[in-house]
Enzyme design. Structure first.
Site, short mmCIF file in Angstrom:
data_model
loop_
_atom_site.label_atom_id
_atom_site.label_comp_id
_atom_site.label_asym_id
_atom_site.label_seq_id
_atom_site.Cartn_x
_atom_site.Cartn_y
_atom_site.Cartn_z
N HIS A 198 40.87 36.40 40.88
CA HIS A 198 39.92 37.18 41.64
C HIS A 198 40.27 38.65 41.49
O HIS A 198 41.45 39.01 41.39
CB HIS A 198 39.95 36.79 43.12
CG HIS A 198 38.78 37.29 43.91
ND1 HIS A 198 38.71 38.57 44.40
CD2 HIS A 198 37.62 36.68 44.28
CE1 HIS A 198 37.57 38.73 45.05
NE2 HIS A 198 36.89 37.61 44.99
N ASP A 242 35.02 29.86 44.53
CA ASP A 242 34.04 29.15 43.71
C ASP A 242 34.54 27.80 43.23
O ASP A 242 33.74 26.95 42.82
CB ASP A 242 33.68 30.00 42.48
CG ASP A 242 33.08 31.34 42.86
OD1 ASP A 242 32.12 31.34 43.63
OD2 ASP A 242 33.59 32.37 42.39
#
Length: 428
Positions: free
Chosen positions: A306, A363
């Site tokens: 991320h 996700d």
């Protein structure tokens, strides 16, 4: 004397104010840098640029902390619901029972969309991506409510907030029905926010439909976890577009378009596609990890790493536990979940991923949960938009309350200096 940073340019010293956030974050205020020195800063991707001061969401990526208005995401996920969380983000505090009841009532009142909008749905081909429909339909709401578009009128803004939060789920569900050729199902005023959405998605006129309780809980959780995430790509887009005094419908539609990309909201769809590809190739996670580390391979490991988090994404921890719990309760075995678990274990034991702090993000498991609820792949990003809407609204409102200037980044021009125009007849 206030703290200042000192910058030496061309032998001259300049003092720049230091701004400290409530959590101790330090920033150098360069607002007047160009006016005083002729210099601008260069920061591709805005990774080190604070675009504004905000009171909405705090993230500490190194420690894996995410808080909405000071409330830890883990606490909200356990104790709150999506509508209450939306109120918190937009209004800056948790509601009283009376305030929450009023908030719910207003959203129930505005769940229907104008009947003329149904003709717009009819114009889309069945192959249209739901995100394309969602963005254009949200923007088109501006044309149905022309008397509420004054961005500086609090009454107008409140009216749009209720309509946008409520109608986006109706538009999203209708877009799905359109894509599969089923008749639309109108919202029901006796159902709560998440139940109503699931009803519009999966009910048909020919038979009774009961929304599974486990799916309602799972959807509520997923929407909470996606409700805001500071100045990400889509939120920054909403603030940028809104800074021009574009109305909230138009600004949100721009956010939806930004969210659509595979590097942003489309990543959970890519995770499912990746897991399917691994499953098709025999479920060999060792091979997948090796390919992900191979610079010459086109294979990409979606769902890991991320931009902000250099630790385990706190949302991913909550989703992983919820995913296991939901699948156990509905007694469903998903081969993709088994592959995801093995892939996570393999990656987190590999020095390549550990050294680069590539941990699972939000996700990685969210797509599996949506898949278990019967929500198809091309609706995953729509679900993200549904959850992120309260955050977009909160940021759009804060941007106006702070009277921020219109967004206008600078550039460092690297093109040709000056060219002489040659008539077309003389060009070789």
């Amino acid at each position: 004397m206030a703290d200042v940073a000192k910058l030496i340019l061309e032998g001259k010293e300049h003092e720049l104010p230091i701004v400290t956030g409530s959590m101790g974050e330090k920033s150098v205020d360069i607002t007047d840098l160009r006016a005083k020195t002729g210099y601008v800063t260069l920061d591709s991707g805005f990774g080190n640029t604070g675009a504004a001061e905000s009171k909405i969401t705090f993230i500490d990526g190194d420690k894996g902390i995410l808080r909405y208005r000071g409330y830890p995401i883990e606490v909200l996920a356990e104790k709150s619901n999506f509508v209450e969380t939306a109120y918190l983000l937009i209004n800056g505090k948790l509601p009283t029972k009376t305030e929450l009841d009023s908030f719910n009532t207003n959203m129930v009142r505005h769940s229907l969309i104008h009947e003329d909008m149904l003709r717009l749905f009819e114009g889309y081909p069945s192959s249209a991506h739901p995100m394309a429909i969602l963005a254009s339909m949200v923007c088109s709401l501006s044309s149905f409510y022309p008397d509420f578009l004054d961005v500086h009128n609090p009454e107008h803004v409140n009216n749009i907030v209720y309509r946008l939060l409520s109608k986006i789920r109706t538009i999203a569900a209708f877009s799905y029905k359109k894509s599969i050729g089923q008749p639309i199902m109108y919202p029901r005023n006796d159902l709560d926010y998440c139940s109503n959405f699931m009803y519009m998605m999966f009910a048909v006129p020919s038979e009774k439909y009961e929304v599974p309780e486990e799916f309602i809980k799972a959807l509520d959780l997923l929407l909470i976890l996606h409700a805001d995430h500071e100045f990400n790509c889509s939120t920054s887009t909403v603030r940028m577009v809104g800074s021009s005094d574009a109305n909230l419908f138009a600004s949100s539609a721009a956010g939806i378009c930004a969210l659509w990309g595979a590097k942003h909201g489309g990543a959970n769809q890519e995770v499912i596609n990746m897991l399917k590809e691994i499953d098709k190739n025999g479920g060999d996670v060792d091979k997948a990890v090796a390919m992900a580390k191979d610079k010459d391979s086109n294979f990409r490991l979606f769902g890991f790493g991320h931009r902000i988090y250099k630790n385990y994404d706190p949302r991913a921890k909550v989703i992983k536990a919820a995913c296991d719990n939901m699948l156990n309760k509905i007694n469903r075995k998903d081969p993709l979940l088994e592959i995801a678990r093995r892939l996570e274990d393999k990656a987190l034991a590999d020095p390549y991923f550990v050294e680069r702090k590539l941990y699972p993000n939000v996700d990685f498991y969210s797509g599996i949960m949506y898949r278990a609820m019967g929500i198809p792949n091309d609706m995953f990003t729509v679900m993200f938009a549904l959850g992120r809407m309260p955050g977009w609204i909160a940021h759009w409102m804060e941007m106006h309350q702070n009277k921020e200037r219109i967004g206008r980044p600078r550039q460092i021009y690297q093109g040709k200096i000056q060219e002489n125009y040659v008539p077309i007849s003389d060009r070789g």
